[in-house]
Design a protein around this motif. Structure first.
Motif, PDB file in Angstrom:
ATOM      1  N   LEU A 260       0.830  -1.205   0.000  1.00 18.04           N
ATOM      2  CA  LEU A 260       0.000   0.000   0.000  1.00 18.04           C
ATOM      3  C   LEU A 260       0.869   1.262   0.000  1.00 18.04           C
ATOM      4  CD1 LEU A 260      -2.882   0.934  -0.112  1.00 18.04           C
ATOM      5  CD2 LEU A 260      -2.959   0.988   2.370  1.00 18.04           C
ATOM      6  N   GLU A 261       2.018   1.172   0.638  1.00 16.07           N
ATOM      7  CA  GLU A 261       2.908   2.345   0.626  1.00 16.07           C
ATOM      8  C   GLU A 261       3.334   2.683  -0.805  1.00 16.07           C
ATOM      9  OE1 GLU A 261       6.927   1.977   1.759  1.00 16.07           O
ATOM     10  OE2 GLU A 261       7.071   4.019   2.530  1.00 16.07           O
ATOM     11  N   ARG A 262       3.587   1.633  -1.601  1.00 12.87           N
ATOM     12  CA  ARG A 262       3.958   1.878  -3.002  1.00 12.87           C
ATOM     13  C   ARG A 262       2.822   2.607  -3.735  1.00 12.87           C
ATOM     14  NH1 ARG A 262       6.477  -3.112  -2.430  1.00 12.87           N
ATOM     15  NH2 ARG A 262       4.685  -4.289  -3.182  1.00 12.87           N
ATOM     16  N   ALA A 263       1.599   2.156  -3.475  1.00 13.84           N
ATOM     17  CA  ALA A 263       0.448   2.799  -4.135  1.00 13.84           C
ATOM     18  C   ALA A 263       0.288   4.242  -3.664  1.00 13.84           C
ATOM     19  CB  ALA A 263      -0.825   1.999  -3.849  1.00 13.84           C
ATOM     20  N   VAL A 264       0.522   4.463  -2.382  1.00 14.22           N
ATOM     21  CA  VAL A 264       0.409   5.825  -1.838  1.00 14.22           C
ATOM     22  C   VAL A 264       1.446   6.732  -2.479  1.00 14.22           C
ATOM     23  CG1 VAL A 264       0.832   7.199   0.255  1.00 14.22           C
ATOM     24  CG2 VAL A 264      -0.687   5.215   0.359  1.00 14.22           C
ATOM     25  N   LYS A 265       2.663   6.215  -2.620  1.00 13.19           N
ATOM     26  CA  LYS A 265       3.728   7.035  -3.211  1.00 13.19           C
ATOM     27  C   LYS A 265       3.505   7.264  -4.698  1.00 13.19           C
ATOM     28  CE  LYS A 265       7.349   6.515   0.174  1.00 13.19           C
ATOM     29  NZ  LYS A 265       8.649   5.986   0.561  1.00 13.19           N
ATOM     30  N   ALA A 266       2.871   6.301  -5.350  1.00 22.83           N
ATOM     31  CA  ALA A 266       2.606   6.455  -6.785  1.00 22.83           C
ATOM     32  C   ALA A 266       1.461   7.435  -7.039  1.00 22.83           C
ATOM     33  CB  ALA A 266       2.260   5.098  -7.396  1.00 22.83           C
ATOM     34  N   ASP A 267       0.654   7.665  -6.018  1.00 24.76           N
ATOM     35  CA  ASP A 267      -0.496   8.563  -6.148  1.00 24.76           C
ATOM     36  C   ASP A 267       0.000  10.016  -6.090  1.00 24.76           C
ATOM     37  OD1 ASP A 267      -3.803   8.358  -5.446  1.00 24.76           O
ATOM     38  OD2 ASP A 267      -2.806  10.278  -5.076  1.00 24.76           O
TER      39      ASP A 267
END
Ligand code: ZN
Length: 364
Positions: A260-267
């Motif tokens: 989820l951290e990856r998705a947050v950073k990609a957002d």
């Protein structure tokens, strides 16, 4: 489907007022249902010189052309600078106006204000004190009205207390209780209800939302404009979150946090961590409903997973974790180490399924 068909009741109410129009209307309702678009449509219809029997604007006359090109001389739109950067103003109904303007120090430039400033309100003076360019009304649309700070609100209040002849104020608000009572009392209240689900789904289909319109609408709590916004802006976060939650009770909390951290950073949008927590809160709400043997409100497509998870936990523990999630939501507005933060979130979530005893986060 035009916006007035989606909100036929409110449209009928607005039309019933035409013959004895007050100088200010407060168009209010839940976020993300299309109040802004309805108010804009009403404003256009008021300025249109060839409106049809149902008062729908023709879209072809000269004033309609001006309005659609955003340069009608008898219309002013007051909205925060930040709204102007939004693709669809209606989608911004769901943005929290409580998030004030802040300086983007890392980029070395000031972010657009999320408030309606007093300068914007003062700029109306000339507009309000000269006659209309055409025979119709002069209209000021304020959206969202709760984005006015106190100084702006007081400035606008003067215009409402001493209305210019032929001027009409349309205040659009999702949080009208935050408006000054003196402003509220000078407006005629026009509630805009949540549209029927069938109409919303049809509207979403026509707006290009495919076969999952029903699911997106549910995730948006029945608000069609919010559903379209979620589809456009939250898909990445949602997919990353669901990829973990759909593993049911057996998932790796640390791996889930990393994912989820990856998705947050990609957002690239603001408050990605907070928005991820808000999605998780909806999941918790449905988990609680499943514990009580009820159908989900937000995640219609995942009834079985929710039931499976609910059977491995308890309503008491889910409520306790949900209370904790309210703290998380506030906490993640601060600068935080997102990995550590998400690890704590998922470790606590995983703990829901390893014990039916009271959780450490549960209030005694
Ligand atoms: Zn027209």
């Amino acid at each position: 489907m035009e916006i007035h068909a989606l909100h036929s009741e409110a449209w009928g109410r607005l039309n019933s007022l035409r013959s004895r129009l007050p100088h200010a209307l407060l168009i209010a309702g839940r976020p993300g249902i299309g109040k802004f678009d309805l108010a804009m449509y009403f404003a256009q219809s008021m300025l249109c010189e060839q409106a049809g029997d149902d008062f729908a604007p023709c879209g072809k006359c000269l004033p309609c052309g001006w309005f659609l090109r955003k340069n009608h001389p008898d219309f002013r739109l007051l909205q925060p600078e930040s709204e102007k950067e939004h693709d669809r103003a209606s989608a911004s109904e769901v943005a929290s106006p409580a998030d004030d303007a802040v300086s983007d120090k890392s980029a070395g430039k000031k972010k657009p204000s999320r408030q309606i400033t007093i300068d914007q309100s003062r700029a109306l003076d000339d507009f309000l004190h000269v006659g209309a360019h055409r025979r119709g009304a002069r209209i000021v649309l304020v959206h969202p009205a709760e984005a006015m700070n106190r100084a702006t609100a007081n400035s606008l209040l003067k215009s409402l207390e001493e209305p210019s002849e032929g001027a009409l104020f349309l205040l659009v608000s999702s949080e009208f209780s935050r408006l000054l009572p003196t402003i509220r009392s000078r407006c005629l209240f026009v509630p805009v209800a949540l549209p029927e689900a069938e109409k919303c789904e049809e509207w979403l289909h026509r707006s290009g939302v495919g076969k999952d319109a029903k699911n997106w609408l549910a995730l948006a709590g029945g608000s069609p404009f919010l559903a379209a916004q979620l589809l456009k802006e939250e898909q990445g976060l949602l997919e990353a979150l669901l990829a973990e939650l759909l593993k049911k009770t057996k998932f790796d909390p640390l791996g889930a946090a990393a994912s989820l951290e990856r998705a947050v950073k990609a957002d690239k949008r603001r408050n990605a961590l907070k928005r991820a927590i808000e999605l998780m809160q909806k999941w918790l709400f449905d988990l609680f409903l499943a514990c009580k043997g009820l159908l989900p409100r937000y995640f219609l497509a995942h009834v079985e997973v929710l039931r499976h998870c609910a059977a491995a936990s308890s309503a008491e523990n889910i409520l306790a974790f949900n209370r904790k999630s309210l703290e998380y939501r506030l906490f993640c507005e601060q600068p935080v180490n997102s990995r550590l933060f998400l690890e704590e979130v998922f470790l606590n979530y995983a703990a829901l399924f390893v014990t039916r005893r009271r959780l450490p986060c549960q209030v005694q």
